[in-house]
Enzyme design. Structure first.
Site, PDB file in Angstrom:
ATOM      1  N   ARG A 228     -13.123  -2.553   7.933  1.00  0.00           N
ATOM      2  CA  ARG A 228     -13.590  -3.705   8.705  1.00  0.00           C
ATOM      3  C   ARG A 228     -14.059  -3.220  10.081  1.00  0.00           C
ATOM      4  NH1 ARG A 228      -8.685  -5.388   6.336  1.00  0.00           N
ATOM      5  NH2 ARG A 228      -8.944  -7.078   4.797  1.00  0.00           N
TER       6      ARG A 228
ATOM      7  N   LYS B 103      -5.374  -5.919   9.093  1.00  0.00           N
ATOM      8  CA  LYS B 103      -4.893  -7.253   9.396  1.00  0.00           C
ATOM      9  C   LYS B 103      -3.372  -7.288   9.367  1.00  0.00           C
ATOM     10  CE  LYS B 103      -8.779 -10.148   7.935  1.00  0.00           C
ATOM     11  NZ  LYS B 103      -9.184 -11.258   7.046  1.00  0.00           N
TER      12      LYS B 103
ATOM     13  N   HIS C 263     -19.405  -6.312   7.274  1.00  0.00           N
ATOM     14  CA  HIS C 263     -18.949  -6.725   5.953  1.00  0.00           C
ATOM     15  C   HIS C 263     -20.007  -6.511   4.881  1.00  0.00           C
ATOM     16  CE1 HIS C 263     -14.970  -8.124   6.742  1.00  0.00           C
ATOM     17  NE2 HIS C 263     -14.907  -8.804   5.615  1.00  0.00           N
TER      18      HIS C 263
ATOM     19  N   ARG D 247     -18.930  -3.389   3.398  1.00  0.00           N
ATOM     20  CA  ARG D 247     -17.666  -3.602   2.682  1.00  0.00           C
ATOM     21  C   ARG D 247     -17.918  -4.254   1.331  1.00  0.00           C
ATOM     22  NH1 ARG D 247     -12.196  -3.804   3.937  1.00  0.00           N
ATOM     23  NH2 ARG D 247     -11.001  -5.538   3.062  1.00  0.00           N
TER      24      ARG D 247
ATOM     25  N   HIS E 218      -6.498  -5.426   0.145  1.00  0.00           N
ATOM     26  CA  HIS E 218      -6.182  -6.842   0.039  1.00  0.00           C
ATOM     27  C   HIS E 218      -4.701  -7.024  -0.283  1.00  0.00           C
ATOM     28  CE1 HIS E 218     -10.615  -7.996  -0.972  1.00  0.00           C
ATOM     29  NE2 HIS E 218     -10.381  -7.969   0.327  1.00  0.00           N
TER      30      HIS E 218
ATOM     31  N   TYR F 203     -15.306 -10.533  -6.406  1.00  0.00           N
ATOM     32  CA  TYR F 203     -16.257  -9.498  -6.804  1.00  0.00           C
ATOM     33  C   TYR F 203     -16.489  -9.476  -8.304  1.00  0.00           C
ATOM     34  CZ  TYR F 203     -15.701  -7.962  -2.048  1.00  0.00           C
ATOM     35  OH  TYR F 203     -15.677  -7.935  -0.679  1.00  0.00           O
TER      36      TYR F 203
END
Length: 519
Positions: free
Chosen positions: A368, A392, A464, A467, A490, A499
């Site tokens: 990110r 995150k 992104h 990404r 994730h 995806y």
């Protein structure tokens, strides 16, 4: 002070006094050795100012920036000055003011017009500031722009009779909006507009004046925030939720908007009031904004419930914003397009070398933008070919560092990264050499890279994009969603399932025929 802009009764002793002033001024011009024509133009402009002062009953001693602005805009009925108003209001009218401005300076030098006497000292502060800029690696062109902008501020303060110790936010705002009649080559009022660059330069100078105790720090403190206090809420988010600073600011701002509607006393909140406040904010808003607003409200109610300031049941009163989960397709570019974008970086320049290293990290590790901004020198394990990333929720993870990405970072550090004591890897390419301010800087790198590659039409343009492309280009050859989830870091496999929709050929194999009329 308001100055009249039309003639009033002439003072009795005015003409003789003004003639003496003009004679002394003319003698000073002749002593400088100016040409006869130049002296005549300056003398006429100065005489026009003296006549206007006499007609408006304004004393010479009171001339300041406001008086000069009034002179520039006056409805000229001065005797013997027919046609001069058009010169004053013309686009190059500042040139016609040169004689008047020079007269004021002459009167200041001779003590006829009192002033604070700070200009020379303030210019020395500016020289010291520019020396520090030079030591920090500013380029000559940047130093020249800093000198022009900051000198303009100091001259305006001198002409406005404002002590530098009294400079505050309101003073700087007045400077940005003033109708410029300052001596020297300045931008016109229409184009001055206090462009972002000039504002930034002046703020840097003011910060230097605060650091050197020239301007009291109390003068430049921001005005009290009209929003309800959110400091304790922000601390709770920071220490108990572990979210990033950008999300903390967003939650605080949006919760403050709702608290303004609900009132400051949490014990008076009820389900109906919360729903009404949110539904009122939802009106006309996008589904994305409505969802974020509801999330911030839930977070704020959890904070209040944790301190027994409201009932925990109120969290369930927050209405859900309508959103269609997994509705959009992730945008991506093909592998050959990714390589083309990276190859278009000019590694012979510091910017190009830095941008290539950033793009390689985006493309190979699907990082990110915030991950890249936060990377520090100690996060790279060169022997183990690994990089530590704090993503995150402040979760630290070690990822394998591909050879080309590691080579790109090493080239940047050895050849292009400024030699400054900063822990962050990626720095600004121009002085002052600070770390990249936010993820928006990475977005700018991607936007410029796509433009160089001739792919301006690609949307969205941001970190992104790489990404999404990394995940999509892994799925198409047959990699599992578990592998992609591990790459993207994730927390939930459900986040990665978006995806699964990007492999159109695979989806065509299982798609059912449409039962309707194909026409």
């Amino acid at each position: 002070m308001n100055h009249p802009t039309s003639p009033v009764v002439r003072s009795e002793a005015g003409p003789d006094l003004l003639a003496d002033i003009l004679g002394a001024f003319t003698a000073d011009l002749n002593a400088v050795g100016l040409s006869a024509e130049h002296t005549r133009r300056l003398r006429r402009s100065a005489w026009h100012l003296l006549i206007w002062l006499d007609l408006c009953d304004v004393t010479v001693e009171s001339v300041d920036d406001a008086v000069l602005c009034g002179f520039r805009r006056h409805d000229c009925q001065c005797p013997g000055m027919e046609g001069e108003r058009q010169k004053l209001l013309a686009p190059d009218g500042r040139a016609f003011l040169t004689g008047a401005l020079r007269l004021v300076q002459f009167l200041e030098d001779n003590g006829r017009v009192p002033h604070l006497g700070e200009l020379d000292a303030n210019l020395r502060h500016l020289d010291a500031f520019l020396v520090r800029c030079r030591e920090q690696g500013y380029r000559p062109g940047g130093i020249r722009r800093y000198r022009n902008s900051c000198r303009h501020l100091l001259i305006w303060l001198h002409r406005s009779r404002i002590p530098i110790a009294d400079v505050d936010f309101e003073t700087l705002e007045r400077f940005q909006q003033h109708d410029c009649v300052c001596p020297g080559a300045r931008p016109t009022t229409r184009h001055r507009g206090a462009g972002a660059r000039q504002v930034s330069q002046i703020r840097s100078f003011v910060r230097y004046l605060i650091a050197t105790d020239v301007v009291p720090v109390q003068k430049m403190m921001p005005e009290p925030d009209a929003r309800p206090a959110m400091g304790s809420f922000e601390e709770w988010l920071r220490h108990h939720r572990g979210i990033g600073e950008g999300s903390i600011v967003r939650h605080s701002r949006q919760a403050a908007m709702l608290v303004a509607d609900l009132g400051p006393d949490p014990r008076s909140y009820d389900a109906a009031g919360i729903r009404d406040a949110l539904l009122g904010r939802y009106a006309g808003a996008s589904s994305s904004f409505a969802g974020k607003l509801a999330c911030s409200m839930r977070m704020y109610l959890r904070y209040l419930a944790s301190s027994d300031s409201c009932s925990p049941s109120l969290i369930d009163a927050v209405p859900t914003a309508t959103t269609w989960r997994l509705a959009p397709l992730p945008r991506y570019i093909l592998p050959e397009q990714v390589e083309h974008v990276i190859a278009c970086c000019d590694v012979s320049t510091p910017n190009g070398c830095r941008d290539k290293a950033i793009l390689l990290l985006l493309a190979r590790l699907a990082l990110r933008a915030g991950d890249i901004v936060a990377l520090r020198l100690e996060d790279i394990d060169w022997r183990g070919a690994r990089v530590r990333v704090c993503g995150k929720s402040k979760r630290e993870e070690c990822l394998p560092l591909p050879q080309d990405a590691g080579d790109g970072i090493l080239d940047y550090i050895e050849k292009a990264r400024p030699r400054v004591a900063e822990k962050r890897i990626f720095l600004r390419a121009i002085a002052p050499y600070r770390p990249l301010a936010s993820s928006h800087a990475i977005t700018g790198v991607v936007v410029r890279a796509l433009k160089r590659a001739g792919m301006e039409e690609v949307r969205p343009q941001g970190a992104h994009l790489f990404r999404h492309s990394a995940a999509t280009n892994l799925l198409r050859p047959g990699q599992s969603l578990e592998t992609i989830s591990a790459l993207l870091r994730h927390k939930s496999m459900a986040t990665t399932t978006i995806y699964a929709k990007t492999d159109a050929p695979m989806l065509l194999e299982i798609a059912q025929p449409w039962i309707g009329d194909p026409s």
